[in-house]
Design an enzyme around this catalytic site. Structure first.
Site, PDB file in Angstrom:
ATOM      1  N   HIS A   9      42.382   5.317  32.154  1.00  0.00           N
ATOM      2  CA  HIS A   9      43.180   6.032  33.153  1.00  0.00           C
ATOM      3  C   HIS A   9      44.683   5.776  32.992  1.00  0.00           C
ATOM      4  O   HIS A   9      45.498   6.471  33.582  1.00  0.00           O
ATOM      5  CB  HIS A   9      42.718   5.704  34.584  1.00  0.00           C
ATOM      6  N   ASP A  16      36.042   3.355  31.270  1.00  0.00           N
ATOM      7  CA  ASP A  16      37.474   3.270  31.602  1.00  0.00           C
ATOM      8  C   ASP A  16      38.219   2.410  30.584  1.00  0.00           C
ATOM      9  O   ASP A  16      39.054   1.574  30.944  1.00  0.00           O
ATOM     10  CB  ASP A  16      37.680   2.730  33.017  1.00  0.00           C
ATOM     11  N   SER A  29      46.991  -2.407  35.512  1.00  0.00           N
ATOM     12  CA  SER A  29      45.852  -1.783  34.829  1.00  0.00           C
ATOM     13  C   SER A  29      45.976  -1.913  33.327  1.00  0.00           C
ATOM     14  O   SER A  29      47.016  -1.601  32.737  1.00  0.00           O
ATOM     15  CB  SER A  29      45.789  -0.290  35.177  1.00  0.00           C
TER      16      SER A  29
END
Length: 371
Positions: A171, A201, A309
């Site tokens: 993402h 992911d 992230s």
């Protein structure tokens, strides 16, 4: 009248009395004590007897012989105290030396039972803790800026090979037209997307023309336990190389994130959703959309914020045990783009999942590769 031939003033000789010997002790004298260092100490026998019936042990009285017979020269009596003093001095020296030897021996025995604490690994708590881990691993953590048609997102990544392979979240780079990597030394390079796996992911990018980079050590998430101390490194809110620490709060959490391009991006300049994820049937930090994936995650209370992230969750041996992927931020829901701070609910993809997916990512992944 009988003539007396004795000189004037001389006394008449007296008949000699037999020498009275002292009574033997009621019990046998104690035996000498020899220390490991070779010093022999002669203890007293409690009745004035020393070794071999000679000089007494300090502190005990010696039986006195009977008074000498009249006519004995006083010179013999004068020499007796001198001999006694010399003997006492010798005994005192022996006792003093023996006591010192005994004390030294006891001290050595006591010291022999204790062992020096070995110097621990440089990345352990006692040898630097978080600071040592940060120093060792920070050069392997990068900031990633992914530009898309909807704006720019910022995330983090982990260098896994010296020639520039970097693991991050899908993402972070989903839908990116260009990807730029910033290293801990301030240098910047362009990277290309090698492969993506939206179902996990995960994404693999590679820096162009890179060599000699410091690769992070990938550990094992299978050995991670609840309560283990961990360190997180990433670029929250664009603050490159931010270090936080905490513990592993839980294992095998089912976390659901969006697979749609652009929906899970970090710090979108045009106000896109902030790190949406779903847990326990509830959606957090925005709408995860209709296309989503669920994976088992490591939960940590190390502070994570938008921009973390794709960064590293690290154990105290300096090994990567997870890739940070989601967090809960109270007050930032419904896709409003609000960015509340971390409250200690962060999630990371286990590194064993990453290692199992590497071959697929290098081959382009399930989502295809972009160049």
């Amino acid at each position: 009248m009988t003539d007396d031939t004795r000189p004037y003033g001389a006394q008449e000789p007296q008949p000699q009395q037999p020498y009275a010997h002292p009574q033997p002790p009621a019990y046998p004298p104690q035996q000498p004590v020899t220390t490991a260092s070779g010093v022999t100490v002669w203890p007293g026998d409690g009745a004035g007897g020393g070794h071999g019936g000679g000089t007494p042990y300090a502190g005990f009285a010696e039986p006195q012989p009977p008074a000498p017979a009249p006519g004995h020269r006083s010179g013999h009596r004068a020499r007796k105290p001198a001999v006694l003093l010399a003997a006492v001095a010798i005994v005192a020296a022996l006792v003093g030396g023996g006591s010192a030897a005994l004390v030294g021996e006891l001290t050595n025995r006591g010291g022999g039972t204790s062992h020096s604490t070995p110097v621990q690994n440089a990345s352990s708590k006692s040898a630097g803790g978080v600071a040592a881990v940060a120093k060792a691993v920070s050069p392997s953590i990068v900031e990633i800026k992914a530009s898309t048609t909807s704006g720019q997102s910022t995330g983090s990544g982990v260098v896994i090979t010296s020639d520039g392979e970097i693991i991050t979240n899908n993402h972070v780079i989903a839908g990116a037209d260009t990807v730029q990597v910033a290293f801990s030394d301030g240098s910047k390079k362009t990277a290309k997307v090698v492969g993506t796996d939206p179902g996990k992911d995960l994404a693999l990018i590679k820096v162009q023309g890179a060599s000699g980079l410091k690769a992070a050590a990938l550990g094992s998430s299978g050995s991670v336990k609840v309560g283990d101390e961990v360190v997180a490194i990433g670029s929250p809110e664009g603050l490159t190389g931010t270090v936080t620490s905490g513990i592993v709060s839980a294992l095998d959490r089912d976390v659901t994130v969006s697979k749609e391009e652009g929906r899970g991006g970090q710090q979108r300049e045009r106000g896109g959703p902030q790190w949406p994820f779903e847990f326990g049937g509830n959606q957090y930090n925005g709408d995860t959309g209709s296309s989503r994936t669920t994976y088992k995650a490591i939960q940590t209370d190390a502070s994570l914020n938008p921009g973390n992230s794709g960064g590293a969750l690290i154990n105290m041996n300096g090994e990567i045990i997870g890739i940070n992927s989601a967090m809960y931020a109270p007050g930032s829901g419904g896709g409003s783009g609000d960015s509340a701070g971390s409250v200690g609910l962060g999630f990371a993809i286990p590194v064993d999942t990453v290692k199992a997916d590497l071959a697929k990512l290098r081959a382009g992944g399930t989502g295809g590769g972009n160049s």
